[in-house]
Design an enzyme around this catalytic site. Structure first.
Site, PDB file in Angstrom:
ATOM      1  N   ASP A  49       0.817  -1.210   0.000  1.00 54.99           N
ATOM      2  CA  ASP A  49       0.000   0.000   0.000  1.00 54.99           C
ATOM      3  C   ASP A  49       0.855   1.265   0.000  1.00 54.99           C
ATOM      4  OD1 ASP A  49      -2.388  -1.239  -0.037  1.00 54.99           O
ATOM      5  OD2 ASP A  49      -2.876  -0.914   2.071  1.00 54.99           O
ATOM      6  N   LYS A  71      -3.536   3.808  -2.860  1.00 52.62           N
ATOM      7  CA  LYS A  71      -4.699   4.598  -3.246  1.00 52.62           C
ATOM      8  C   LYS A  71      -4.425   6.088  -3.155  1.00 52.62           C
ATOM      9  CE  LYS A  71      -8.177   1.295  -1.737  1.00 52.62           C
ATOM     10  NZ  LYS A  71      -7.563   0.456  -0.741  1.00 52.62           N
ATOM     11  N   MET A 184      -7.102   9.544   9.723  1.00 51.70           N
ATOM     12  CA  MET A 184      -7.788  10.063   8.535  1.00 51.70           C
ATOM     13  C   MET A 184      -8.739  11.219   8.875  1.00 51.70           C
ATOM     14  SD  MET A 184      -8.642   6.446   6.649  1.00 51.70           S
ATOM     15  CE  MET A 184      -8.947   5.515   8.132  1.00 51.70           C
TER      16      MET A 184
END
Ligand code: SAM
Length: 270
Positions: A49, A71, A184
């Site tokens: 990732d 991502k 986040m």
């Protein structure tokens, strides 16, 4: 009496046709587990990732195939279902598949979803825990997650709920009186802070924003709930951050004089 520890074989066999869902920790390769290191050195392919640092990937075996499944960072996004199906495909080819994820694979890391797909496909897998960034960031910044006099719980929460119809109950979290460690949450911090204050948290509640924790690029901003969002905007932060909110943050100032850390002491010293 001196105890004799038997040094046996500590690593399970990384068998062909299996997937190891493995936590790479928060960034500093020194915080990898021995099992993660073993996997890096025995995998046929590593599907990693965006949050897996280059310093960690440097420990991979020479000649191993590295496949990016991140991502962010301006690169094309891989869809979660595509990533999970890719793991199934690689395992069916008989590969030793290392699925490497930042922090811990089962903490806000979608590792659970990948594990479900592997289960449904009948692919044997193992899960190797990693040090989650929320706790690593606190500890390296000199902020104890718990002390007996400040808190009896610590809440790990995401500021980016996956499902807009089921947002976090910030009012309940504020009422708990326990420190919050937010993942986040950069983009929604202004709104989160306002909701927390509307539900009882004081404007002066200490806040630490820990950016790229444990990496050479680490930064920390110490602020208060009322100013946290504007201070973060002023600091122009656009990389991963953990935001800690609560009285535990103040302990950092007490520990700072003797704490040996690579972290800057305050934002002004960067
Ligand atoms: C998708 S979550 C993955 C969390 C990961 N599974 C873990 O256990 O740390 C991504 C968020 O983790 C946090 N994060 C991950 N690594 C970080 C680091 N080194 N420093 C600060 N925050 C980090 C940030 O809040 C980022 O937005």
């Amino acid at each position: 009496m001196k105890q004799t520890v038997k040094k046996g074989k500590i690593h399970p066999e990384f068998e062909p046709g299996t997937v190891w869902l493995t936590g790479a920790g928060p960034g500093d390769p020194g915080l990898l587990t021995l099992h993660a290191l073993h996997a890096l050195q025995h995998a046929d392919i590593i599907v990693y990732d965006a949050l897996v640092s280059e310093d960690v990937l440097a420990f991979a075996r020479d000649g191993v195939t590295l496949e990016y499944a991140g991502k962010r960072g301006g690169r094309p996004s891989a869809k979660q279902t595509d990533i999970s199906l890719r793991l199934v495909e690689l395992a069916r080819e008989g590969k030793r598949v290392l699925r490497l994820k930042g922090g811990d694979p089962f903490v806000f890391g979608r590792g659970g979803e990948e594990a479900l797909v592997l289960t449904e496909a009948g692919i044997p897998f193992r899960v190797i825990p990693g040090i989650t960034s929320g706790l690593a960031a606190l500890t390296m910044a000199g902020i104890p997650a718990t002390t007996r006099t400040t808190n009896h719980a610590v809440i790990l929460a995401t500021g980016h709920p996956a499902d807009a119809d089921h947002p976090a109950d910030w009012a309940a979290l504020a009422r708990s009186g326990q420190p919050l460690v937010l993942y986040m949450a950069r983009r929604n911090l202004a709104q989160i802070a306002n909701t927390l204050m509307a539900n009882g948290l004081g404007a002066e509640t200490p806040v630490a924003v820990m950016v790229e924790a444990t990496t050479p690029r680490a930064r920390i901003i110490e602020t208060h709930l009322a100013e946290a969002a504007s201070d973060m905007t002023a600091a122009d932060i656009d990389t991963p951050a953990i935001i800690a909110i609560g009285s535990i943050v103040s302990l950092r100032a007490q520990l700072a004089p003797q704490l040996q850390t690579n972290w800057p002491a305050t934002e002004s010293e960067i």
